[in-house]
Design a protein around this motif. Structure first.
Motif, PDB file in Angstrom:
ATOM      1  N   PHE A  65       0.805  -1.214   0.000  1.00  0.00           N
ATOM      2  CA  PHE A  65       0.000   0.000   0.000  1.00  0.00           C
ATOM      3  C   PHE A  65       0.847   1.277   0.000  1.00  0.00           C
ATOM      4  CE2 PHE A  65      -2.858  -3.240   1.913  1.00  0.00           C
ATOM      5  CZ  PHE A  65      -3.804  -3.253   0.898  1.00  0.00           C
ATOM      6  N   THR A  66       2.117   1.178  -0.421  1.00  0.00           N
ATOM      7  CA  THR A  66       3.032   2.311  -0.508  1.00  0.00           C
ATOM      8  C   THR A  66       3.517   2.433  -1.953  1.00  0.00           C
ATOM      9  OG1 THR A  66       3.769   1.969   1.767  1.00  0.00           O
ATOM     10  CG2 THR A  66       5.252   3.198   0.350  1.00  0.00           C
ATOM     11  N   ASP A  67       3.899   3.607  -2.348  1.00  0.00           N
ATOM     12  CA  ASP A  67       4.454   3.825  -3.683  1.00  0.00           C
ATOM     13  C   ASP A  67       5.839   3.161  -3.738  1.00  0.00           C
ATOM     14  OD1 ASP A  67       5.574   4.704  -6.070  1.00  0.00           O
ATOM     15  OD2 ASP A  67       4.941   6.781  -5.792  1.00  0.00           O
ATOM     16  N   ARG A  68       5.901   1.963  -4.275  1.00  0.00           N
ATOM     17  CA  ARG A  68       7.136   1.173  -4.289  1.00  0.00           C
ATOM     18  C   ARG A  68       8.196   1.745  -5.217  1.00  0.00           C
ATOM     19  NH1 ARG A  68       2.819  -2.042  -4.254  1.00  0.00           N
ATOM     20  NH2 ARG A  68       2.932  -2.678  -6.414  1.00  0.00           N
ATOM     21  N   GLU A  69       7.806   2.615  -6.121  1.00  0.00           N
ATOM     22  CA  GLU A  69       8.786   3.255  -7.001  1.00  0.00           C
ATOM     23  C   GLU A  69       9.639   4.260  -6.239  1.00  0.00           C
ATOM     24  OE1 GLU A  69       9.264   2.449 -10.277  1.00  0.00           O
ATOM     25  OE2 GLU A  69       7.797   0.855  -9.895  1.00  0.00           O
TER      26      GLU A  69
END
Length: 141
Positions: A73-77
């Motif tokens: 649920f986090t921006d993995r980029e």
């Protein structure tokens, strides 16, 4: 393009190869908009010497599902996730079957997250309740 639930779960579980999750046979089995569920078989591999589920194995299950939830649920980029602290209260023992850990967010901030992780048996009896705090750290460019 939307990925199917089955394909998503297969992809998430494939990321666990050659990790503690694979060693303990932890598998992500369900997810939704604000939760993630994993299961782990209770066998002698995760027992303490007197034949019941080891609290450390329960904590490893909880940290695994909570960290995965924060990661998903986090921006993995832009960010990677690390655990900060875990607490576990063990309420009931179990010696066989499966335990399920359901992670839900109590706080989902930009930098820190707090998750509630309920560990239950196959009959939904509460085995342990855990809290995990994680941190989102920016990836270096």
């Amino acid at each position: 393009m939307q990925i199917s639930k089955e394909d998503f779960l297969a992809k998430v579980n494939a990321a666990s190869k050659n990790t503690l999750m694979e060693t303990l046979e932890i598998e992500i089995v369900d997810y939704g908009d604000d939760f993630l569920v994993a299961r782990m078989p209770v066998t002698p591999k995760v027992h303490q010497p007197d034949g019941v589920l080891h609290g450390g194995a329960t904590a490893a299950l909880a940290e695994s599902v909570g960290s995965f939830a924060s990661h998903i649920f986090t921006d993995r980029e832009k960010y990677f996730i690390r655990g900060l602290e875990i607490t576990a209260n063990h309420l009931k023992s179990i010696s066989e079957g499966y335990v399920f850990a359901r992670a839900t967010f109590l706080h989902k901030g930009r930098t820190t997250q707090l998750l509630d992780i309920r560990v239950t048996d196959e009959e939904d009896n509460l085995i342990s309740i855990c809290r995990l705090s994680t941190i989102s750290l920016p990836k270096k460019k």
